[in-house]
Design a protein around this motif. Sequence first.
Motif, PDB file in Angstrom:
ATOM      1  N   ALA A   1       0.726  -1.404   0.143  1.00  0.00           N
ATOM      2  CA  ALA A   1      -0.060   0.207   0.062  1.00  0.00           C
ATOM      3  C   ALA A   1       1.027   1.199   0.107  1.00  0.00           C
ATOM      4  O   ALA A   1       0.278   2.399  -0.537  1.00  0.00           O
ATOM      5  CB  ALA A   1      -1.264  -0.079   1.067  1.00  0.00           C
ATOM      6  N   GLN A   2       1.929   1.326   0.576  1.00  0.00           N
ATOM      7  CA  GLN A   2       2.954   2.393   0.596  1.00  0.00           C
ATOM      8  C   GLN A   2       3.186   2.818  -0.609  1.00  0.00           C
ATOM      9  O   GLN A   2       3.833   3.839  -0.859  1.00  0.00           O
ATOM     10  CB  GLN A   2       4.252   1.905   1.421  1.00  0.00           C
ATOM     11  CG  GLN A   2       5.239   0.952   0.910  1.00  0.00           C
ATOM     12  CD  GLN A   2       6.146   0.602   1.983  1.00  0.00           C
ATOM     13  OE1 GLN A   2       7.157   1.196   1.690  1.00  0.00           O
ATOM     14  NE2 GLN A   2       5.615  -0.651   2.641  1.00  0.00           N
ATOM     15  N   LEU A   3       3.214   2.047  -1.841  1.00  0.00           N
ATOM     16  CA  LEU A   3       3.555   2.264  -3.063  1.00  0.00           C
ATOM     17  C   LEU A   3       2.419   3.144  -4.269  1.00  0.00           C
ATOM     18  O   LEU A   3       2.741   3.598  -5.052  1.00  0.00           O
ATOM     19  CB  LEU A   3       4.059   1.042  -4.001  1.00  0.00           C
ATOM     20  CG  LEU A   3       5.316   0.331  -3.507  1.00  0.00           C
ATOM     21  CD1 LEU A   3       5.481  -0.886  -3.993  1.00  0.00           C
ATOM     22  CD2 LEU A   3       6.452   1.363  -3.839  1.00  0.00           C
ATOM     23  N   VAL A   4       1.226   2.904  -3.584  1.00  0.00           N
ATOM     24  CA  VAL A   4       0.222   3.299  -4.311  1.00  0.00           C
ATOM     25  C   VAL A   4       0.273   4.798  -4.557  1.00  0.00           C
ATOM     26  O   VAL A   4       0.520   5.667  -3.917  1.00  0.00           O
ATOM     27  CB  VAL A   4      -1.066   3.009  -3.589  1.00  0.00           C
ATOM     28  CG1 VAL A   4      -2.343   3.878  -4.259  1.00  0.00           C
ATOM     29  CG2 VAL A   4      -1.466   1.595  -3.529  1.00  0.00           C
ATOM     30  N   SER A   5      -0.223   5.180  -5.917  1.00  0.00           N
ATOM     31  CA  SER A   5      -0.242   6.458  -6.144  1.00  0.00           C
ATOM     32  C   SER A   5      -1.223   6.567  -7.489  1.00  0.00           C
ATOM     33  O   SER A   5      -1.993   5.647  -7.975  1.00  0.00           O
ATOM     34  CB  SER A   5       1.133   7.003  -6.869  1.00  0.00           C
ATOM     35  OG  SER A   5       1.525   6.259  -8.173  1.00  0.00           O
TER      36      SER A   5
END
Length: 206
Positions: free
Chosen positions: A140-144
């Motif tokens: 989730a830390q990569l979501v953009s």
Amino acid sequence: MKNKLILIDAYAFIYRGYYAFINNPRINSKGVDTSAVFGFVNTIFDILNRFQPDLLGIVFDTKEKTFRHKVYNEYKANRKKMPEPIISNLKYIDEFLKCLNTRKIYLNGYEADDVIGTIARKAEKEHKQTYIVTPDKDFAQLVSDKINIIRPGSKWKSEETWGTKEVLNYFEIERVDQVIEYLGMTGDSVDNIPGFPGIGPKTAKK
């Protein structure tokens, strides 16, 4: 321009395939338990048929320890040894990938997560739309705007696609970069990572 990239967390689906049939394993005529390869192949074909990606990356972990083990000796120390039926299926999975005319992506000393994250960020800079197929919420830390997560469903829960809105709602945070802080505080029992003493999800969200 090839703009749609699918990145697959391979071992997540190899294990998923194996355990999906744990009570009724798929045994072939030679007595080999083929549950892992059966489940994995079905997953790959389902993804290809539904999403029609321009680019496909199937990313694997390796046997070698990573830089995280050097930082923390107990990292993943609670993990059980890979089940023998999965080990015996790996050669068939390799053959399957050759038939797809694709190759395994991996890098010794790093996890599949690291490789997937690196490729996703590079693709983002190249204005590609990337979908990471994984049940692991750490991604989730990569979501953009250019990176989404496809979280597979089960008999209890439907498949979910996470964009920025879904990540913020799930963790009850204000910015995606806060996912790292949240996970750092709560820890991760799956990877044997301790969080902050006395801080659980409720306090971490605050």
